[in-house]
Design a protein around this motif. Structure first.
Motif, PDB file in Angstrom:
ATOM      1  N   PRO A 199       0.842  -1.205   0.000  1.00  0.00           N
ATOM      2  CA  PRO A 199       0.000   0.000   0.000  1.00  0.00           C
ATOM      3  C   PRO A 199       0.878   1.255   0.000  1.00  0.00           C
ATOM      4  CG  PRO A 199      -0.638  -1.524   1.768  1.00  0.00           C
ATOM      5  CD  PRO A 199       0.680  -1.992   1.226  1.00  0.00           C
ATOM      6  N   GLY A 200       0.267   2.412  -0.306  1.00  0.00           N
ATOM      7  CA  GLY A 200       0.965   3.691  -0.189  1.00  0.00           C
ATOM      8  C   GLY A 200       0.777   4.245   1.225  1.00  0.00           C
ATOM      9  N   GLY A 201       0.970   5.556   1.367  1.00  0.00           N
ATOM     10  CA  GLY A 201       0.767   6.190   2.677  1.00  0.00           C
ATOM     11  C   GLY A 201       2.053   6.326   3.459  1.00  0.00           C
ATOM     12  N   ALA A 202       1.911   6.848   4.670  1.00  0.00           N
ATOM     13  CA  ALA A 202       3.079   7.200   5.488  1.00  0.00           C
ATOM     14  C   ALA A 202       3.949   5.984   5.822  1.00  0.00           C
ATOM     15  CB  ALA A 202       2.610   7.871   6.780  1.00  0.00           C
ATOM     16  N   GLY A 203       3.341   4.828   6.031  1.00  0.00           N
ATOM     17  CA  GLY A 203       4.073   3.639   6.455  1.00  0.00           C
ATOM     18  C   GLY A 203       5.036   3.080   5.418  1.00  0.00           C
ATOM     19  N   THR A 204       4.841   3.441   4.171  1.00  0.00           N
ATOM     20  CA  THR A 204       5.695   2.881   3.108  1.00  0.00           C
ATOM     21  C   THR A 204       6.428   3.965   2.316  1.00  0.00           C
ATOM     22  OG1 THR A 204       3.779   2.862   1.642  1.00  0.00           O
ATOM     23  CG2 THR A 204       4.303   0.787   2.764  1.00  0.00           C
ATOM     24  N   ARG A 205       6.376   5.206   2.811  1.00  0.00           N
ATOM     25  CA  ARG A 205       6.969   6.319   2.056  1.00  0.00           C
ATOM     26  C   ARG A 205       8.468   6.109   1.828  1.00  0.00           C
ATOM     27  NH1 ARG A 205       4.621  10.475   0.497  1.00  0.00           N
ATOM     28  NH2 ARG A 205       2.899  10.187   1.930  1.00  0.00           N
ATOM     29  N   ALA A 206       8.875   6.207   0.543  1.00  0.00           N
ATOM     30  CA  ALA A 206      10.287   6.086   0.162  1.00  0.00           C
ATOM     31  C   ALA A 206      10.951   4.824   0.727  1.00  0.00           C
ATOM     32  CB  ALA A 206      11.058   7.345   0.557  1.00  0.00           C
ATOM     33  N   LEU A 207      10.214   3.723   0.737  1.00  0.00           N
ATOM     34  CA  LEU A 207      10.824   2.441   1.115  1.00  0.00           C
ATOM     35  C   LEU A 207      12.032   2.179   0.222  1.00  0.00           C
ATOM     36  CD1 LEU A 207       8.088  -0.344   1.581  1.00  0.00           C
ATOM     37  CD2 LEU A 207       9.638   0.579   3.294  1.00  0.00           C
TER      38      LEU A 207
END
Ligand code: NDP
Length: 313
Positions: free
Chosen positions: A203-211
């Motif tokens: 998913p997108g969102g804050a938890g995966t930002r710029a992984l």
């Protein structure tokens, strides 16, 4: 006053869904240039919001609608909706999982093949007559290569099943290990270092930002390919562009971008990328099924029954 529930449409939705909404509800479309005054006037009546995966439905926006009961998202990703804020008020949030899984997995494989085998460039080469001057340069073999999937969920597993048909050696990274016959990596950098193709499908969102950042790209290495069918936000686009320009990775296949529908000119100018316009679920059959599900969630809710596909806790 209409007895039909009032629904606020906040995103561009396909014709089929618009038809269903207009046939069954009292619709107001934010994209029709609804004035602020008009919005304030209708706000007390709004019982549902119809959105898509990219639409922003933050806490302050929902707060304008005291009678809001449900937000139906056309799409499986719902990173634009403030779900905790909705939960606090008992507002349902629904999405459209499963019906799009096959198409998105197909597209991940298509981008992997197109990028490694340089299909788009080869098409131009064949059409444009360059072939007369000699053969096409060698490309990269996909069958039997090492694949790393970041986000082994519904779609990630469907990608793995397809990749097994290409005899690929499959690894993955999630926050939690699953009971699957693939190798687990607890961090994305070690996974990137161990594979030829890194496919993003979280998913997108804050938890995966710029992984995927410069370090992960460095680990993927000059023979590695990045495929992103997740969300533009999961990759640091500037770092990716830099890595592609400097040959720090071999290539990228991208369906999603940080600032859609804008793609940085510097990225679009590169030869070692294949770019598609966020269309991984974009077949007629699937978009119709997604529209039906987004509508059925609203219809079921207003019939007093539990929604069909709520977003997970
Ligand atoms: P699922 O919820 O089934 O799978 C998501 C997976 O991501 C889970 O396995 C989860 O595992 C993993 N994940 C979540 N957060 C992280 C994290 N921070 N780091 C590593 N892994 C993580 O969703 P779907 O497979 O149905 O869909 C996945 C996404 O694909 C959507 O949310 C959407 O963003 C994207 N998508 C893109 C489309 C396109 O058109 N390009 C179309 C449809 C979907 P765990 O919880 O263990 O970490």
């Amino acid at each position: 006053m209409s007895s039909r529930p009032d629904v606020l449409i906040v995103a561009r939705l396909p014709q089929h869904l618009m038809q269903l909404l207009h046939d069954n509800f009292n619709c107001h479309n934010l994209l029709d240039g609804l004035s602020e005054e008009k919005l304030t006037q209708i706000a007390p009546a709004i019982r549902a919001i119809a959105a898509n995966g990219e639409a922003k439905v933050p806490r302050e926006f929902m707060a304008r609608f005291p009678a809001l009961e449900i937000v139906s998202v056309f799409g499986v990703g719902y990173d634009g909706v403030d779900v905790p804020a909705a939960r606090e008020r008992g507002i349902h949030v629904t999405h459209t999982p499963d019906v799009l899984t096959d198409d998105v997995a197909d597209m991940a494989i298509a981008l992997m093949l197109a990028t490694a085998r340089n299909v788009v460039r080869a098409d131009r080469f064949a059409r444009g007559g360059e072939w007369k001057n000699g053969p096409f340069p060698f490309t990269t073999k996909v069958s039997g290569a090492r694949l790393g999937i970041v986000g082994l969920g519904r779609i990630g597993e469907a990608i793995a099943r397809r990749a097994a048909g290409f005899d690929m050696d499959i690894s993955y990274h999630n926050r939690s290990r699953k009971d699957v016959p693939y190798t687990y990596y607890g961090d994305i950098k070690s996974l990137a270092a161990a594979v030829d193709f890194l496919v993003m499908i979280t998913p997108g969102g804050a938890g995966t930002r710029a992984l995927v950042n410069a370090e992960v790209l460095e680990a993927l290495g000059p023979k590695g390919f990045l495929i992103n069918v997740a969300r533009g936000s999961v990759v640091d686009e500037a770092a990716l562009t830099q890595a592609l320009k400097e040959g720090k990775i071999a290539g990228a296949g991208l369906d999603v971008f940080e600032n859609e529908p804008n793609i940085p000119a510097e990225l679009a100018a590169l030869e070692n990328v294949v770019l598609t316009p966020h269309m991984a679920s974009g077949t007629l059959v699937t978009r119709t099924a997604m529209a039906d599900l987004a509508f059925n969630n609203l219809q079921t809710h207003f019939a007093g029954k539990p929604v069909l596909t709520p977003v997970p806790n």
